[in-house]
Design a protein around this motif. Structure first.
Motif, PDB file in Angstrom:
ATOM      1  N   UNK A   1     -36.484  19.616-122.934  1.00 60.57           N
ATOM      2  CA  UNK A   1     -36.429  20.551-121.601  1.00 60.57           C
ATOM      3  C   UNK A   1     -35.853  21.994-121.782  1.00 60.57           C
ATOM      4  N   UNK A   2     -34.536  21.807-122.500  1.00 60.40           N
ATOM      5  CA  UNK A   2     -34.110  23.109-122.744  1.00 60.40           C
ATOM      6  C   UNK A   2     -34.732  24.073-123.748  1.00 60.40           C
TER       7      UNK A   2
ATOM      8  N   UNK B   1     -40.472  29.496-123.104  1.00 60.69           N
ATOM      9  CA  UNK B   1     -41.197  29.823-122.078  1.00 60.69           C
ATOM     10  C   UNK B   1     -42.348  28.946-121.694  1.00 60.69           C
ATOM     11  N   UNK B   2     -42.266  27.636-121.834  1.00 57.98           N
ATOM     12  CA  UNK B   2     -43.464  26.685-121.622  1.00 57.98           C
ATOM     13  C   UNK B   2     -42.995  25.319-120.828  1.00 57.98           C
ATOM     14  N   UNK B   3     -44.083  24.920-120.321  1.00 58.77           N
ATOM     15  CA  UNK B   3     -43.792  23.479-119.415  1.00 58.77           C
ATOM     16  C   UNK B   3     -44.604  22.380-120.191  1.00 58.77           C
ATOM     17  N   UNK B   4     -44.226  21.003-119.697  1.00 59.04           N
ATOM     18  CA  UNK B   4     -44.877  20.082-120.419  1.00 59.04           C
ATOM     19  C   UNK B   4     -46.329  20.130-120.446  1.00 59.04           C
TER      20      UNK B   4
ATOM     21  N   UNK C   1     -45.721  23.178-130.406  1.00 55.59           N
ATOM     22  CA  UNK C   1     -45.537  24.079-131.253  1.00 55.59           C
ATOM     23  C   UNK C   1     -46.945  24.646-132.400  1.00 55.59           C
ATOM     24  N   UNK C   2     -47.819  23.680-132.170  1.00 58.56           N
ATOM     25  CA  UNK C   2     -48.801  23.860-133.151  1.00 58.56           C
ATOM     26  C   UNK C   2     -49.496  25.138-133.471  1.00 58.56           C
ATOM     27  N   UNK C   3     -49.595  25.999-132.342  1.00 54.81           N
ATOM     28  CA  UNK C   3     -50.106  27.326-132.562  1.00 54.81           C
ATOM     29  C   UNK C   3     -49.005  28.492-132.626  1.00 54.81           C
ATOM     30  N   UNK C   4     -47.873  28.118-132.960  1.00 53.29           N
ATOM     31  CA  UNK C   4     -46.931  28.960-132.765  1.00 53.29           C
ATOM     32  C   UNK C   4     -46.479  29.569-134.041  1.00 53.29           C
TER      33      UNK C   4
END
Length: 233
Positions: A39-40, A46-49, A81-84
């Motif tokens: 969660x942290x 800056x994303x949610x589940x 994070x696949x596209x990060x």
């Protein structure tokens, strides 16, 4: 310009240790962000589940993600994070491919074993950042098996040569990539492979880096998450 680094680790001692490893590995100014759970980490990104993280003007360039979190939370974050566009490194206490392979399926660029000596971790981190990810014989065999599922034309493991599609598609290996993986699966070192193939050792590392990228592209993050939940974390 400073480098933003996110360390996702619930153990304070391990978090401090990894921070030291990162500081020692780079001469740049580093801005650390720390997350103790999924969660942290999501809040920092800056994303949610269920949401995928995307590039931002001041985004993280390096993310270290602990795999020993409850309920495969580390793999879940890697999947998001696949596209990060950051270097994503799995950190773990386990060196077996059953634990590490799911992280690679989720797009990790490499892995660090937290029980290794400080000097070893610094060297390994620098190698990963330079595009020289670690690859054990067991992991190379798992990678060959994974690509074999996507491409029935992949040569048998013992041949070392395959009449493969050299177009560079995400679900197939080039002949050279197949050859490098096959040698690695048999325990040859990078320098030994370079000599056998008649290429520079840097070219061997280049092939390994491309294989990592193809593995992530050919596999959905959900696949890696599912494989990880089947493993004994």
């Amino acid at each position: 310009m400073s480098i933003r680094v996110l360390i996702v680790e619930d153990n304070a001692v391990a978090r401090s240790f990894l921070t030291r490893v990162v500081r020692e590995s780079f001469s740049d100014e580093i801005r650390f962000s720390e997350a103790t759970d999924l969660d942290s980490a999501r809040r920092w990104l800056g994303i949610g589940p269920g949401e995928h993280a995307h590039a931002s003007a001041d985004g993280f360039r390096l993310i270290l993600c602990d795999l020993e979190q409850p309920d495969s939370a580390g793999l879940e974050l890697l999947a998001q994070l696949a596209d990060y566009p950051a270097i994503k490194i799995a950190t773990t206490l386990h060196s077996d491919d059953e634990h590490l392979f799911p992280a690679l399926l989720c797009g990790a660029n490499g892995y660090l074993l937290k029980e290794d000596r400080f000097e070893v971790l610094v060297e390994e981190l620098q190698r990963i950042v330079r595009g020289q990810p670690p690859l054990s014989p067991a992991m190379a065999r798992r990678m060959l098996g994974q690509f074999r599922q996507h491409d029935s034309r992949l040569a048998p493991l013992d041949s070392g040569h395959g009449a493969l599609d050299s177009s560079g598609s995400a679900d197939s290996l080039s002949t050279r990539e197949n050859e490098v993986l096959t040698y690695l699966s048999k325990g040859y070192t990078v320098k030994e492979i370079a000599r056998l193939m008649g290429i520079k050792w840097q070219a061997v590392n280049d092939h390994v880096r491309v294989v990592y990228r193809k593995l992530a592209l050919a596999s959905s993050p959900e696949e890696g998450l599912q494989v990880g939940r089947q493993a004994d974390f």
